[in-house]
Design a protein around this motif. Structure first.
Motif, PDB file in Angstrom:
ATOM      1  N   THR A   1       0.853  -1.172   0.000  1.00 48.60           N
ATOM      2  CA  THR A   1       0.000   0.000   0.000  1.00 48.60           C
ATOM      3  C   THR A   1       0.894   1.230   0.000  1.00 48.60           C
ATOM      4  O   THR A   1       2.121   1.113  -0.015  1.00 48.60           O
ATOM      5  CB  THR A   1      -0.967  -0.002   1.202  1.00 48.60           C
ATOM      6  OG1 THR A   1      -1.912   1.063   1.046  1.00 48.60           O
ATOM      7  CG2 THR A   1      -0.224   0.166   2.517  1.00 48.60           C
ATOM      8  N   CYS A   2       0.278   2.409   0.004  1.00 48.40           N
ATOM      9  CA  CYS A   2       1.042   3.653  -0.087  1.00 48.40           C
ATOM     10  C   CYS A   2       0.429   4.693   0.843  1.00 48.40           C
ATOM     11  O   CYS A   2      -0.788   4.926   0.807  1.00 48.40           O
ATOM     12  CB  CYS A   2       1.033   4.161  -1.530  1.00 48.40           C
ATOM     13  SG  CYS A   2       1.846   5.748  -1.781  1.00 48.40           S
ATOM     14  N   SER A   3       1.257   5.323   1.675  1.00 47.81           N
ATOM     15  CA  SER A   3       0.748   6.304   2.637  1.00 47.81           C
ATOM     16  C   SER A   3       0.137   7.520   1.948  1.00 47.81           C
ATOM     17  O   SER A   3      -0.763   8.160   2.501  1.00 47.81           O
ATOM     18  CB  SER A   3       1.869   6.752   3.576  1.00 47.81           C
ATOM     19  OG  SER A   3       2.912   7.395   2.867  1.00 47.81           O
ATOM     20  N   ALA A   4       0.606   7.851   0.752  1.00 48.31           N
ATOM     21  CA  ALA A   4       0.083   9.011   0.030  1.00 48.31           C
ATOM     22  C   ALA A   4      -1.218   8.713  -0.696  1.00 48.31           C
ATOM     23  O   ALA A   4      -1.875   9.625  -1.191  1.00 48.31           O
ATOM     24  CB  ALA A   4       1.128   9.516  -0.966  1.00 48.31           C
ATOM     25  N   LEU A   5      -1.596   7.433  -0.758  1.00 46.61           N
ATOM     26  CA  LEU A   5      -2.788   7.034  -1.494  1.00 46.61           C
ATOM     27  C   LEU A   5      -3.828   6.364  -0.603  1.00 46.61           C
ATOM     28  O   LEU A   5      -4.761   5.738  -1.082  1.00 46.61           O
ATOM     29  CB  LEU A   5      -2.406   6.082  -2.638  1.00 46.61           C
ATOM     30  CG  LEU A   5      -1.536   6.711  -3.729  1.00 46.61           C
ATOM     31  CD1 LEU A   5      -0.942   5.625  -4.629  1.00 46.61           C
ATOM     32  CD2 LEU A   5      -2.348   7.703  -4.563  1.00 46.61           C
ATOM     33  N   THR A   6      -3.631   6.496   0.710  1.00 47.48           N
ATOM     34  CA  THR A   6      -4.600   6.012   1.688  1.00 47.48           C
ATOM     35  C   THR A   6      -4.891   7.146   2.657  1.00 47.48           C
ATOM     36  O   THR A   6      -4.092   8.071   2.797  1.00 47.48           O
ATOM     37  CB  THR A   6      -4.064   4.793   2.453  1.00 47.48           C
ATOM     38  OG1 THR A   6      -2.736   5.074   2.923  1.00 47.48           O
ATOM     39  CG2 THR A   6      -4.028   3.555   1.575  1.00 47.48           C
TER      40      THR A   6
END
Length: 247
Positions: A177-182
């Motif tokens: 996953t990605c912190s900038a996309l969650t």
């Protein structure tokens, strides 16, 4: 090489559509103004979600599958009475709030490698065709394996639940996953959930859109950089100011 799967989790207007400063939130599950802007951008057509979807839809259709997991509630369904009573009315079937952001719904039917998974509650595997899609995609993979990336909301709830089920029920070994996309309504809960996903489930957690996309399909980011929408650079991180692209 495992086949790539991008799963978007609840990227729906009731959850993440940017809201004007003085307008009320549409429901109790909206992530809030600041987090919606962080996820979608001040100009949603060029923000983080638009960037990653532009990248994903630019990939060869036989190399990546896109699954949109969305809340889809029939308020006349007796099975949902407790759920809607607890969380309030949201994502009612065929309502504007249930639509995917950026009008992503409009192109799904035209793309052979893109599908919608309708979920009635917190578990994306129960009473859905998600498992069938994953089995189908795995069978079409050259090595029988899949590499799955998850983006969307809420980080500590639906995103985390989905990652857990993908690991345990779906037997997905390569998961990220990605912190900038969650996002979540609580930045503290957001970071804590990402940390738990990393420590307990072994999920790869990336801080930049570019690194996330490059993990999904190594070497694929450079192919679309010159054509991407103007807005956020793929190096945009959760912390700090967005990096504006040169005109």
């Amino acid at each position: 090489m495992p086949k790539t799967v991008l799963i978007t989790q609840c990227l729906q207007k009731d959850f993440v559509q940017p809201v004007a400063a003085h307008d009320p939130l549409p429901n109790a599950l909206h992530v809030g103004r600041s987090e919606a802007v962080r996820l979608m951008g001040h100009d949603p057509q060029a923000g983080p979600v638009a960037q990653v979807m532009f990248w994903a839809r630019s990939q060869p259709a036989d190399k990546i599958e896109i699954l949109h997991s969305r809340d889809w509630h029939d308020d006349g369904d007796s099975r949902l009475l407790e759920h809607l009573d607890m969380f309030g009315h949201h994502c009612i079937a065929d309502s504007e709030g249930a639509r995917l952001v950026l009008d992503l719904d409009d192109e799904v039917a035209e793309r052979a490698n893109e599908h919608v998974v309708d979920c009635i509650a917190l578990n994306d595997f129960e009473d859905t065709d998600l498992s069938a899609h994953l089995d189908r995609i795995r069978k079409s993979s050259e090595d029988g394996k899949i590499r799955v990336g998850v983006i969307g909301v809420w980080t500590e709830a639906k995103v985390s639940f989905l990652c857990y089920d993908l690991r345990t029920r779906g037997h997905v070994e390569q998961l990220a996953t990605c912190s900038a996309l969650t996002a979540s309504a609580s930045r503290a809960q957001h970071f804590n959930a990402l940390d738990q996903l990393k420590k307990i489930l072994g999920v790869e957690v990336f801080d930049t859109i570019g690194d996330f996309a490059d993990w999904m399909r190594p070497g694929s980011v450079a192919e679309v950089l010159s054509e991407r929408p103007k807005g956020y650079a793929p190096e945009m991180r959760l912390t700090g100011d967005p990096v504006e692209l040169a005109e």
